[in-house]
Design a protein around this motif. Structure first.
Motif, PDB file in Angstrom:
ATOM      1  N   LEU A  90       0.940  -1.139   0.087  1.00 49.37           N
ATOM      2  CA  LEU A  90       0.089   0.087   0.026  1.00 49.37           C
ATOM      3  C   LEU A  90       0.879   1.102  -0.151  1.00 49.37           C
ATOM      4  N   LEU A  91       0.852   1.845  -1.250  1.00 51.37           N
ATOM      5  CA  LEU A  91       1.579   3.122  -1.205  1.00 51.37           C
ATOM      6  C   LEU A  91       1.017   4.341  -0.553  1.00 51.37           C
ATOM      7  N   PRO A  92       1.791   4.933   0.127  1.00 49.37           N
ATOM      8  CA  PRO A  92       1.353   6.397   1.151  1.00 49.37           C
ATOM      9  C   PRO A  92       1.427   7.491   0.071  1.00 49.37           C
ATOM     10  N   GLN A  93       0.767   8.485   0.716  1.00 46.17           N
ATOM     11  CA  GLN A  93       0.424   9.706  -0.358  1.00 46.17           C
ATOM     12  C   GLN A  93       2.095  10.352  -0.338  1.00 46.17           C
ATOM     13  N   ALA A  94       3.016  10.160   0.887  1.00 44.25           N
ATOM     14  CA  ALA A  94       4.198  10.900   0.727  1.00 44.25           C
ATOM     15  C   ALA A  94       4.983  10.058  -0.324  1.00 44.25           C
ATOM     16  N   ALA A  95       4.989   8.628  -0.848  1.00 43.30           N
ATOM     17  CA  ALA A  95       5.493   7.998  -1.839  1.00 43.30           C
ATOM     18  C   ALA A  95       4.737   8.347  -3.107  1.00 43.30           C
ATOM     19  N   LEU A  96       3.498   8.566  -3.103  1.00 43.73           N
ATOM     20  CA  LEU A  96       2.890   8.840  -4.514  1.00 43.73           C
ATOM     21  C   LEU A  96       3.304  10.304  -5.099  1.00 43.73           C
ATOM     22  N   ASP A  97       3.649  11.177  -3.923  1.00 45.79           N
ATOM     23  CA  ASP A  97       4.039  12.473  -4.251  1.00 45.79           C
ATOM     24  C   ASP A  97       5.547  12.755  -4.864  1.00 45.79           C
ATOM     25  N   ILE A  98       6.355  11.742  -4.631  1.00 46.28           N
ATOM     26  CA  ILE A  98       7.723  11.883  -5.161  1.00 46.28           C
ATOM     27  C   ILE A  98       7.811  12.020  -6.709  1.00 46.28           C
ATOM     28  N   PRO A  99       7.556  11.189  -7.608  1.00 38.81           N
ATOM     29  CA  PRO A  99       7.589  11.284  -8.961  1.00 38.81           C
ATOM     30  C   PRO A  99       6.821  12.355  -9.440  1.00 38.81           C
ATOM     31  N   PRO A 100       7.191  13.186 -10.506  1.00 35.61           N
ATOM     32  CA  PRO A 100       6.417  14.196 -10.948  1.00 35.61           C
ATOM     33  C   PRO A 100       5.219  13.627 -11.839  1.00 35.61           C
ATOM     34  N   HIS A 101       5.464  12.401 -12.581  1.00 39.65           N
ATOM     35  CA  HIS A 101       4.375  11.968 -13.291  1.00 39.65           C
ATOM     36  C   HIS A 101       3.791  10.861 -12.502  1.00 39.65           C
ATOM     37  N   GLY A 102       3.792  10.789 -11.203  1.00 39.67           N
ATOM     38  CA  GLY A 102       3.148   9.812 -10.645  1.00 39.67           C
ATOM     39  C   GLY A 102       3.484   8.249 -10.592  1.00 39.67           C
ATOM     40  N   TRP A 103       2.784   7.495  -9.849  1.00 38.63           N
ATOM     41  CA  TRP A 103       2.975   5.936 -10.212  1.00 38.63           C
ATOM     42  C   TRP A 103       1.805   5.460 -10.965  1.00 38.63           C
ATOM     43  N   ILE A 104       2.106   4.792 -12.134  1.00 41.16           N
ATOM     44  CA  ILE A 104       1.334   4.368 -13.091  1.00 41.16           C
ATOM     45  C   ILE A 104       0.964   2.627 -12.964  1.00 41.16           C
ATOM     46  N   ASN A 105      -0.174   2.464 -12.762  1.00 42.87           N
ATOM     47  CA  ASN A 105      -0.407   1.113 -12.307  1.00 42.87           C
ATOM     48  C   ASN A 105      -0.952   0.466 -13.833  1.00 42.87           C
ATOM     49  N   SER A 134      -5.702  -2.063 -17.994  1.00 39.68           N
ATOM     50  CA  SER A 134      -6.015  -0.508 -17.975  1.00 39.68           C
ATOM     51  C   SER A 134      -4.396  -0.024 -17.272  1.00 39.68           C
ATOM     52  N   THR A 135      -4.163   1.260 -17.664  1.00 43.23           N
ATOM     53  CA  THR A 135      -3.116   1.976 -17.100  1.00 43.23           C
ATOM     54  C   THR A 135      -3.839   3.013 -16.216  1.00 43.23           C
ATOM     55  N   PHE A 136      -3.368   3.436 -15.122  1.00 38.37           N
ATOM     56  CA  PHE A 136      -4.017   4.336 -14.721  1.00 38.37           C
ATOM     57  C   PHE A 136      -3.043   5.153 -13.539  1.00 38.37           C
ATOM     58  N   ARG A 137      -3.395   6.311 -13.078  1.00 39.53           N
ATOM     59  CA  ARG A 137      -2.335   6.871 -12.046  1.00 39.53           C
ATOM     60  C   ARG A 137      -2.999   6.620 -10.707  1.00 39.53           C
ATOM     61  N   ILE A 138      -2.041   6.082  -9.929  1.00 39.92           N
ATOM     62  CA  ILE A 138      -2.532   5.608  -8.401  1.00 39.92           C
ATOM     63  C   ILE A 138      -2.916   6.719  -7.843  1.00 39.92           C
ATOM     64  N   VAL A 139      -4.056   6.554  -7.018  1.00 41.88           N
ATOM     65  CA  VAL A 139      -4.337   7.648  -6.063  1.00 41.88           C
ATOM     66  C   VAL A 139      -4.623   6.756  -4.711  1.00 41.88           C
ATOM     67  N   LYS A 140      -5.072   7.370  -3.593  1.00 40.22           N
ATOM     68  CA  LYS A 140      -5.261   6.856  -2.377  1.00 40.22           C
ATOM     69  C   LYS A 140      -6.204   5.853  -2.265  1.00 40.22           C
ATOM     70  N   ALA A 141      -7.523   5.924  -3.051  1.00 37.97           N
ATOM     71  CA  ALA A 141      -8.822   4.903  -3.045  1.00 37.97           C
ATOM     72  C   ALA A 141      -8.158   3.900  -3.973  1.00 37.97           C
ATOM     73  N   LEU A 142      -8.916   2.812  -3.697  1.00 37.85           N
ATOM     74  CA  LEU A 142      -8.522   1.404  -4.320  1.00 37.85           C
ATOM     75  C   LEU A 142      -8.612   1.410  -5.980  1.00 37.85           C
ATOM     76  N   ASP A 143      -7.689   1.575  -6.671  1.00 39.25           N
ATOM     77  CA  ASP A 143      -7.748   1.285  -8.140  1.00 39.25           C
ATOM     78  C   ASP A 143      -8.793   2.285  -8.655  1.00 39.25           C
ATOM     79  N   ALA A 144      -8.617   3.545  -8.220  1.00 39.29           N
ATOM     80  CA  ALA A 144      -9.463   4.485  -8.579  1.00 39.29           C
ATOM     81  C   ALA A 144      -9.028   5.707  -9.363  1.00 39.29           C
ATOM     82  N   GLY A 145      -7.940   5.788  -9.741  1.00 33.55           N
ATOM     83  CA  GLY A 145      -7.365   6.864 -10.437  1.00 33.55           C
ATOM     84  C   GLY A 145      -7.696   6.972 -11.971  1.00 33.55           C
TER      85      GLY A 145
END
Length: 313
Positions: A90-105, A134-145
């Protein structure tokens, strides 16, 4: 584009290979910590870790992705983007914020359908005709980006979750690289998922994989295929667990649910609708075998049943 890849099981390695072969610079991978496996219970690195180590790529194995040491190292590496395939943490927001283009799942369903850990299994068990990735940008909610790209894949009448996942891993790897290319070029815009059509695909445990022969034959068949190879659909025979790995539908309807009929070359079982032919089974503590070979070994009688009503001798 500098990327840090996150993934753990063998299915993730397919996408990792595609990224290595792409124009993007792989600077590190993130994977789950080594886990015990085998009879010796030795610590084994994940398939992603093993592949990255062969390439001489830095491997990060945080116990939790929220560990300060991990976040500090990821900040130092400064990736532009972090592609993800079946990482398992589970990726915390602090990790999600590091790459400018986010985490792409890369997720193996057509979102918003089948959000969760076992989308391929649930798509087969539910009788879907088509699934995809699907490829999507990860957000806090489960697979909802928001979604960048989608592909579709038909589900064949004999497809197991292993078959389907292998195909999706290949086509999904290309989709992931294409997504990274589009993000780098500024040509892709992520689209928010629709609010309607959300279904959930939680992990399927052993209890979920128990067969109910009072259900229609097609439902039993889908559970067998959806749970192959893991966790393996199962029932009980003479009080012991019996995995059912492959079945065939028939047009017959002359057996009661759980009732068995064995000949020299076949074994059949009744369901809530049509009869099913058992093709491959795995007795407790043994290797998979042809159902006819198993039946000859146990010498099935007229009193034998599959399911909770079966009795130990």
């Amino acid at each position: 584009m500098r990327v840090v890849f996150a993934g753990t099981p063998e299915v993730s390695v397919t996408a990792l290979r595609a990224i290595v072969a792409s124009s993007h610079e792989l600077v590190a991978v993130v994977t789950r910590p080594d886990a015990t496996a085998g009879r010796g219970r030795k610590l084994i690195a994940s398939p992603v870790a093993q592949y990255a180590e062969e390439l001489g790529i830095e491997v990060l194995k945080p116990v939790k992705p929220s560990d300060p040491e991990f976040l500090a190292r990821l900040t130092e590496i400064a990736p532009d983007c972090c592609p993800v395939v079946a990482y398992g943490g589970l990726l915390p927001q602090a990790a999600l914020d590091i790459p400018p283009h986010g985490w792409i799942n890369l997720h193996f369903s057509v979102l918003p359908a089948w959000r969760g850990a076992a989308p391929v299994q649930h798509s087969i068990i539910s009788g879907d005709d088509v699934t995809g990735a699907s490829t999507f940008r990860i957000v806090k909610a489960l697979d909802a980006g928001p979604v960048y790209g989608v592909l579709t894949e038909p589900i064949g009448p004999k497809d197991t979750s292993g078959d389907l996942l292998a195909r999706l891993a290949e086509s999904g790897a290309k989709l992931l690289v294409d997504t990274l290319d589009g993000i780098e070029a500024g040509a892709l815009v992520a689209v928010e998922q629709p609010a309607d059509g959300v279904t959930l695909a939680p992990k399927i445990n052993v209890e979920d994989a128990e067969l109910d022969f009072t259900a229609p034959a097609q439902r039993v068949d889908r559970l067998v295929r959806g749970c192959n190879p893991a966790p393996g659909a199962w029932t009980t025979f003479r009080g012991e667990r019996l995995k059912v790995l492959d079945v065939d539908l028939t047009a017959e309807d002359d057996l009661k649910p759980g009732e068995l009929r064995a000949t020299k070359s076949s074994v059949e079982v009744g369901t809530g609708s049509k009869v099913l032919k058992l093709a491959t089974v795995q007795p407790q503590g043994k290797k998979p075998m042809a159902a006819a070979d198993w039946a000859r070994g146990v010498r099935i009688t007229a009193e034998d049943l599959l399911g909770p009503e079966s009795k130990a001798e």
